[in-house]
Design a protein around this motif. Structure first.
Motif, PDB file in Angstrom:
ATOM      1  N   CYS A 162       0.799  -1.219   0.000  1.00 33.95           N
ATOM      2  CA  CYS A 162       0.000   0.000   0.000  1.00 33.95           C
ATOM      3  C   CYS A 162       0.835   1.274   0.000  1.00 33.95           C
ATOM      4  CB  CYS A 162      -0.944  -0.003   1.191  1.00 33.95           C
ATOM      5  SG  CYS A 162      -2.262  -1.221   1.019  1.00 33.95           S
ATOM      6  N   ASP A 163       2.126   1.190   0.260  1.00 27.86           N
ATOM      7  CA  ASP A 163       2.976   2.375   0.269  1.00 27.86           C
ATOM      8  C   ASP A 163       3.972   2.376  -0.883  1.00 27.86           C
ATOM      9  OD1 ASP A 163       1.776   3.430   2.571  1.00 27.86           O
ATOM     10  OD2 ASP A 163       2.991   2.113   3.827  1.00 27.86           O
ATOM     11  N   ALA A 164       3.685   1.614  -1.930  1.00 23.10           N
ATOM     12  CA  ALA A 164       4.606   1.474  -3.060  1.00 23.10           C
ATOM     13  C   ALA A 164       4.356   2.548  -4.116  1.00 23.10           C
ATOM     14  CB  ALA A 164       4.470   0.076  -3.655  1.00 23.10           C
ATOM     15  N   PHE A 165       4.425   3.809  -3.696  1.00 19.33           N
ATOM     16  CA  PHE A 165       4.198   4.916  -4.618  1.00 19.33           C
ATOM     17  C   PHE A 165       4.847   6.177  -4.080  1.00 19.33           C
ATOM     18  CE2 PHE A 165       0.711   5.051  -1.615  1.00 19.33           C
ATOM     19  CZ  PHE A 165       0.594   6.403  -1.328  1.00 19.33           C
ATOM     20  N   ALA A 166       5.041   7.130  -4.978  1.00 18.65           N
ATOM     21  CA  ALA A 166       5.469   8.481  -4.617  1.00 18.65           C
ATOM     22  C   ALA A 166       4.411   9.447  -5.135  1.00 18.65           C
ATOM     23  CB  ALA A 166       6.829   8.798  -5.229  1.00 18.65           C
ATOM     24  N   VAL A 167       4.229  10.552  -4.442  1.00 17.53           N
ATOM     25  CA  VAL A 167       3.299  11.605  -4.847  1.00 17.53           C
ATOM     26  C   VAL A 167       4.136  12.780  -5.349  1.00 17.53           C
ATOM     27  CG1 VAL A 167       1.425  13.130  -4.121  1.00 17.53           C
ATOM     28  CG2 VAL A 167       1.729  10.915  -2.994  1.00 17.53           C
ATOM     29  N   HIS A 168       3.806  13.285  -6.534  1.00 23.34           N
ATOM     30  CA  HIS A 168       4.506  14.435  -7.102  1.00 23.34           C
ATOM     31  C   HIS A 168       3.491  15.533  -7.402  1.00 23.34           C
ATOM     32  CE1 HIS A 168       8.085  11.950  -7.692  1.00 23.34           C
ATOM     33  NE2 HIS A 168       7.294  11.034  -8.216  1.00 23.34           N
ATOM     34  N   VAL A 169       3.854  16.771  -7.091  1.00 24.45           N
ATOM     35  CA  VAL A 169       3.013  17.938  -7.357  1.00 24.45           C
ATOM     36  C   VAL A 169       3.869  18.963  -8.096  1.00 24.45           C
ATOM     37  CG1 VAL A 169       1.594  19.746  -6.342  1.00 24.45           C
ATOM     38  CG2 VAL A 169       1.720  17.528  -5.236  1.00 24.45           C
ATOM     39  N   SER A 170       3.361  19.485  -9.211  1.00 25.87           N
ATOM     40  CA  SER A 170       4.058  20.559  -9.927  1.00 25.87           C
ATOM     41  C   SER A 170       3.230  21.836  -9.804  1.00 25.87           C
ATOM     42  CB  SER A 170       4.262  20.181 -11.395  1.00 25.87           C
ATOM     43  OG  SER A 170       3.026  19.974 -12.042  1.00 25.87           O
ATOM     44  N   TYR A 171       3.917  22.982  -9.856  1.00 25.68           N
ATOM     45  CA  TYR A 171       3.209  24.252  -9.719  1.00 25.68           C
ATOM     46  C   TYR A 171       4.108  25.399 -10.169  1.00 25.68           C
ATOM     47  CZ  TYR A 171       5.824  24.212  -5.300  1.00 25.68           C
ATOM     48  OH  TYR A 171       6.815  24.133  -4.347  1.00 25.68           O
ATOM     49  N   THR A 172       3.485  26.548 -10.384  1.00 32.04           N
ATOM     50  CA  THR A 172       4.189  27.770 -10.753  1.00 32.04           C
ATOM     51  C   THR A 172       4.314  28.656  -9.527  1.00 32.04           C
ATOM     52  OG1 THR A 172       3.216  27.663 -12.960  1.00 32.04           O
ATOM     53  CG2 THR A 172       4.152  29.771 -12.298  1.00 32.04           C
ATOM     54  N   THR A 173       5.485  29.244  -9.350  1.00 31.38           N
ATOM     55  CA  THR A 173       5.687  30.252  -8.315  1.00 31.38           C
ATOM     56  C   THR A 173       6.022  31.565  -9.013  1.00 31.38           C
ATOM     57  OG1 THR A 173       6.595  28.584  -6.818  1.00 31.38           O
ATOM     58  CG2 THR A 173       6.979  30.889  -6.246  1.00 31.38           C
ATOM     59  N   PHE A 174       5.106  32.515  -8.918  1.00 35.73           N
ATOM     60  CA  PHE A 174       5.372  33.861  -9.443  1.00 35.73           C
ATOM     61  C   PHE A 174       6.203  34.583  -8.384  1.00 35.73           C
ATOM     62  CE2 PHE A 174       1.605  32.533 -11.721  1.00 35.73           C
ATOM     63  CZ  PHE A 174       1.972  32.832 -13.018  1.00 35.73           C
ATOM     64  N   VAL A 175       7.361  35.084  -8.799  1.00 35.31           N
ATOM     65  CA  VAL A 175       8.300  35.642  -7.830  1.00 35.31           C
ATOM     66  C   VAL A 175       8.485  37.149  -7.969  1.00 35.31           C
ATOM     67  CG1 VAL A 175       9.537  33.489  -7.425  1.00 35.31           C
ATOM     68  CG2 VAL A 175      10.230  34.959  -9.311  1.00 35.31           C
TER      69      VAL A 175
END
Length: 189
Positions: A117-130
């Motif tokens: 049940c823990d055989a995964f990774a979670v990835h999140v992509s996003y934009t940061t306006f700086v």
């Protein structure tokens, strides 16, 4: 305010007190004391786990990229079986101080090839306006990854050669585990 799509008026009126208590946890944007929430993205993982990446913000002030964790126990046909497991703040921006604003998330699950049940990774992509660079906005695209079920995330900037980028799409290759990130660049070169 973000709510679970299963929380209709009939659901709220017909369920037990325990389910009402669980439903309170799903009013996520109210828990973090910001004015609004937007851009929800849901991805599912093994064993009934799923993750909601979303933005919360106060206009002209703070913005946050968050990932909320849920598990569908799937152990009853008679009651609500989705459990709220918590929320992790991935990054905080402060627009009022320096133009730092988070936007346009996407997410994906990478299966690690192991079993369980823990055989995964979670990835999140996003934009940061700086902020502004001359008369143009400047931004970066970031991917934050979690290998512990969404409890913590490690961010990495992925667009070092572009100064004006936004919007992300993210996919993990199902067999070779390569992570692919797509975004739009406004770089005139």
């Amino acid at each position: 305010t973000l709510y679970s799509t299963t929380l209709s008026k009939n659901y709220k009126d017909s369920q037990s007190q325990a389910d009402h208590a669980n439903a309170k946890h799903l009013r996520l944007s109210q828990q973090i004391n910001l004015q609004g929430a937007s851009d929800p993205v849901v991805v599912s993982a093994p064993c009934g786990k799923f993750f909601l990446s979303w933005l919360a913000f106060t206009r002209g002030g703070e913005s946050r990229l968050l990932v909320s964790r849920f598990t569908d126990a799937n152990d009853s046909d008679q009651r609500h079986t989705i459990r709220y497991d918590g929320t992790t703040v991935v990054e905080i921006g402060q627009n009022a101080a320096n133009g730092h604003f988070l936007d346009k998330p996407d997410a994906t699950i990478e299966l690690t090839g192991s079993s369980g049940c823990d055989a995964f990774a979670v990835h999140v992509s996003y934009t940061t306006f700086v902020g502004q660079g001359g008369n143009k906005f400047t931004s970066k695209v970031t991917v934050a990854s979690s290998t512990n079920g969404g409890l913590t995330f490690t961010p990495a900037k992925v667009d070092d050669s572009y100064t004006q980028s936004q919007g992300t799409a993210l996919v993990a290759h199902p067999t070779n585990r390569q992570l692919h990130v797509f975004w739009r660049s406004f770089n005139p070169n």
